[in-house]
Design a protein around this motif. Structure first.
Motif, PDB file in Angstrom:
ATOM      1  N   VAL A 353       0.861  -1.174   0.000  1.00  0.00           N
ATOM      2  CA  VAL A 353       0.000   0.000   0.000  1.00  0.00           C
ATOM      3  C   VAL A 353       0.899   1.227   0.000  1.00  0.00           C
ATOM      4  CG1 VAL A 353      -1.821   1.273   1.213  1.00  0.00           C
ATOM      5  CG2 VAL A 353      -1.782  -1.229   1.293  1.00  0.00           C
ATOM      6  N   VAL A 354       0.628   2.168  -0.883  1.00  0.00           N
ATOM      7  CA  VAL A 354       1.442   3.377  -1.039  1.00  0.00           C
ATOM      8  C   VAL A 354       0.540   4.589  -0.858  1.00  0.00           C
ATOM      9  CG1 VAL A 354       2.945   4.695  -2.577  1.00  0.00           C
ATOM     10  CG2 VAL A 354       2.950   2.189  -2.666  1.00  0.00           C
ATOM     11  N   ALA A 355       0.952   5.515  -0.022  1.00  0.00           N
ATOM     12  CA  ALA A 355       0.178   6.745   0.191  1.00  0.00           C
ATOM     13  C   ALA A 355       1.032   7.956  -0.132  1.00  0.00           C
ATOM     14  CB  ALA A 355      -0.324   6.826   1.631  1.00  0.00           C
ATOM     15  N   ALA A 356       0.408   8.938  -0.743  1.00  0.00           N
ATOM     16  CA  ALA A 356       1.044  10.244  -0.961  1.00  0.00           C
ATOM     17  C   ALA A 356       0.251  11.257  -0.151  1.00  0.00           C
ATOM     18  CB  ALA A 356       1.035  10.601  -2.444  1.00  0.00           C
ATOM     19  N   MET A 357       0.881  11.802   0.867  1.00  0.00           N
ATOM     20  CA  MET A 357       0.198  12.738   1.753  1.00  0.00           C
ATOM     21  C   MET A 357       0.073  14.099   1.078  1.00  0.00           C
ATOM     22  SD  MET A 357      -0.252  10.488   4.040  1.00  0.00           S
ATOM     23  CE  MET A 357      -1.107  11.466   5.290  1.00  0.00           C
ATOM     24  N   LEU A 358      -1.054  14.759   1.289  1.00  0.00           N
ATOM     25  CA  LEU A 358      -1.326  16.060   0.700  1.00  0.00           C
ATOM     26  C   LEU A 358      -1.405  17.118   1.789  1.00  0.00           C
ATOM     27  CD1 LEU A 358      -4.079  14.908  -1.833  1.00  0.00           C
ATOM     28  CD2 LEU A 358      -1.609  15.132  -2.222  1.00  0.00           C
ATOM     29  N   GLY A 359      -1.491  18.388   1.366  1.00  0.00           N
ATOM     30  CA  GLY A 359      -1.523  19.463   2.351  1.00  0.00           C
ATOM     31  C   GLY A 359      -0.284  19.422   3.213  1.00  0.00           C
ATOM     32  N   ASP A 360      -0.478  19.478   4.530  1.00  0.00           N
ATOM     33  CA  ASP A 360       0.665  19.432   5.450  1.00  0.00           C
ATOM     34  C   ASP A 360       0.652  18.174   6.304  1.00  0.00           C
ATOM     35  OD1 ASP A 360      -1.439  19.944   7.165  1.00  0.00           O
ATOM     36  OD2 ASP A 360      -0.715  21.914   7.817  1.00  0.00           O
ATOM     37  N   ALA A 361      -0.067  17.136   5.867  1.00  0.00           N
ATOM     38  CA  ALA A 361      -0.240  15.931   6.668  1.00  0.00           C
ATOM     39  C   ALA A 361       0.941  14.982   6.551  1.00  0.00           C
ATOM     40  CB  ALA A 361      -1.517  15.210   6.244  1.00  0.00           C
ATOM     41  N   THR A 362       1.158  14.218   7.603  1.00  0.00           N
ATOM     42  CA  THR A 362       2.129  13.131   7.610  1.00  0.00           C
ATOM     43  C   THR A 362       1.471  11.896   8.205  1.00  0.00           C
ATOM     44  OG1 THR A 362       3.003  13.934   9.727  1.00  0.00           O
ATOM     45  CG2 THR A 362       4.206  14.550   7.731  1.00  0.00           C
ATOM     46  N   LEU A 363       2.024  10.734   7.871  1.00  0.00           N
ATOM     47  CA  LEU A 363       1.559   9.471   8.434  1.00  0.00           C
ATOM     48  C   LEU A 363       2.781   8.665   8.821  1.00  0.00           C
ATOM     49  CD1 LEU A 363      -0.643   7.326   9.010  1.00  0.00           C
ATOM     50  CD2 LEU A 363      -0.390   6.569   6.635  1.00  0.00           C
ATOM     51  N   LEU A 364       2.847   8.263  10.089  1.00  0.00           N
ATOM     52  CA  LEU A 364       4.015   7.550  10.584  1.00  0.00           C
ATOM     53  C   LEU A 364       3.616   6.626  11.729  1.00  0.00           C
ATOM     54  CD1 LEU A 364       4.529   9.206  13.430  1.00  0.00           C
ATOM     55  CD2 LEU A 364       5.701  10.810  11.932  1.00  0.00           C
TER      56      LEU A 364
END
Length: 397
Positions: A353-364
């Motif tokens: 699964v690949v995500a590209a974060m938008l705006g100023d969001a992060t995922l960790l």
């Protein structure tokens, strides 16, 4: 396999076909060294590498300066700090210059060194899954043999075989690092820890032209990236770091031999990523469900999943992240061309699964990252123009 994201459902700020249109063959960061080689009169390129669609002036000396973290959007906002760079120009045909995905150092440096996108060279992100554990391409600790992990010849090796004196000028600690051996091997290495040592290193490398008097010098500059990560890309410290770079470039230009070409580019841009916009698997069971390993980077996370859980993770992430991310399965990301053409056997290096974060969001996942990383204010890796747009500035002495 989960169905592709309908174009109408792509969040604002993303493009159709999964949210990203990568640089085409012969464009973007992988085209820089092929253009330099053509400038020096080298007639051919390794198999699979495309000639640049733009040109540098003919020369016997070309210096390629890669400035880590010098995004085109950030530089445009702070151009008052960069009088020398502002006087340089982009070659015709290089409009909209960009790095590939993920917009991160390990991937981009390998694209510079090989002339290939991520799927062609296989260094797919800051972190990946190697034999069931998280592996960091920058640190390269307890990892695969670099020459086996990235076995294709580099453009630096190709240059040396074509009677071009090839030299790298960078921090001494990178001389024999795993990433250097995988991505930038070939030619000589000049260790330089200070601005003065960098200047002298470049000039010494230029003076060592081979029997045909042709020199290609790759120089690396990372202080701007550090300022952006620690203080943010809109910080006073970022502007001061650009001023220091600009002064160094001005001094170098005054000391290069007549007719030398200097090309300045970068590996990625950066966004301000406030901690309040962070999503954390350690505290959000709905995002952690089904994920067995999270790699990539906070702006471009890649997940490996429990058996049979890929579709559920894709659906769960899309529901939880909403318009703050474009989420694709591995197959969708490859089909959409996010990584460019993917060499057989390299698919497994890409998260399921690949995500590209938008705006100023992060995922960790805060359980797997050092406190220093969790404290960073600036991040990169995703598909936004702020992260993928990079400068290509050229001048001839």
């Amino acid at each position: 396999m989960t169905g592709a994201v309908p174009a109408g459902d792509v969040p604002e700020g993303a493009t159709p076909a999964g949210g990203y249109r990568p640089p085409g063959p012969g464009t973007g960061l992988p085209s820089v060294v092929p253009a330099a080689l053509r400038s020096l009169g080298v007639p051919d390129l390794p198999e699979g590498v495309h000639p640049a669609s733009w040109e540098l002036p003919e020369a016997r000396v070309v210096v390629v300066l890669l400035v880590d973290g010098l995004g085109a959007e950030q530089l445009a906002r702070r151009s008052g700090h960069a009088r020398t760079l502002r006087a340089m120009s982009s070659p015709a045909g290089a409009e909209g210059f960009a790095c590939g995905f993920p917009s991160t150092t390990a991937t981009s440096l390998t694209s510079l060194g090989t002339g290939l996108p991520a799927g062609g060279h296989g260094i797919i992100g800051w972190q990946t899954n190697w034999r069931g554990r998280r592996f960091n391409h920058l640190a390269w600790q307890d990892g695969p043999d670099p020459a086996s992990h990235q076995p294709l010849p580099t453009l630096f090796q190709h240059a040396a075989r074509r009677d071009v004196t090839m030299s790298t000028v960078s921090w001494p600690r990178y001389a024999d690092s795993g990433l250097t051996r995988a991505s930038l091997r070939g030619g000589g290495f000049v260790g330089a820890s200070t601005h003065t040592e960098r200047t002298e290193g470049v000039l010494r490398a230029v003076a060592q032209g081979g029997r045909r008097g042709r020199s290609l010098v790759y120089a690396y500059w990372d202080e701007i990236d550090k300022a952006g990560h620690v203080h943010g890309p809109d910080s006073l410290e970022w502007g001061e770091a650009v001023e220091a770079l600009d002064a160094w470039v001005a001094d170098l230009l005054g000391r290069l031999p007549a007719g030398a070409v200097l090309a300045v580019t970068a590996d990625h841009g950066m966004v301000e990523a406030p901690h309040g916009s962070r999503r954390d698997l350690a505290h959000e069971p709905a995002l952690a469900s089904g994920v067995s390993l999270l790699a990539g980077e906070p702006r471009a996370p890649q997940a490996w999943c429990a058996p049979g859980a890929v579709d559920d993770v894709v659906a769960g992430w899309r529901a939880e992240l909403g318009e703050s991310a474009v989420v694709l399965s591995r197959e969708e990301a490859v089909e959409a061309g996010w990584f460019g053409p993917v060499r057989p056997g390299y698919e497994e290096r890409i998260g399921e699964v690949v995500a590209a974060m938008l705006g100023d969001a992060t995922l960790l996942d805060s359980r797997d990252l050092r406190p220093a990383v969790l404290g960073l204010r600036g991040h990169h890796g995703s598909i936004t123009d702020a992260e993928t747009a990079i400068p290509l500035l050229v001048t001839q002495t």
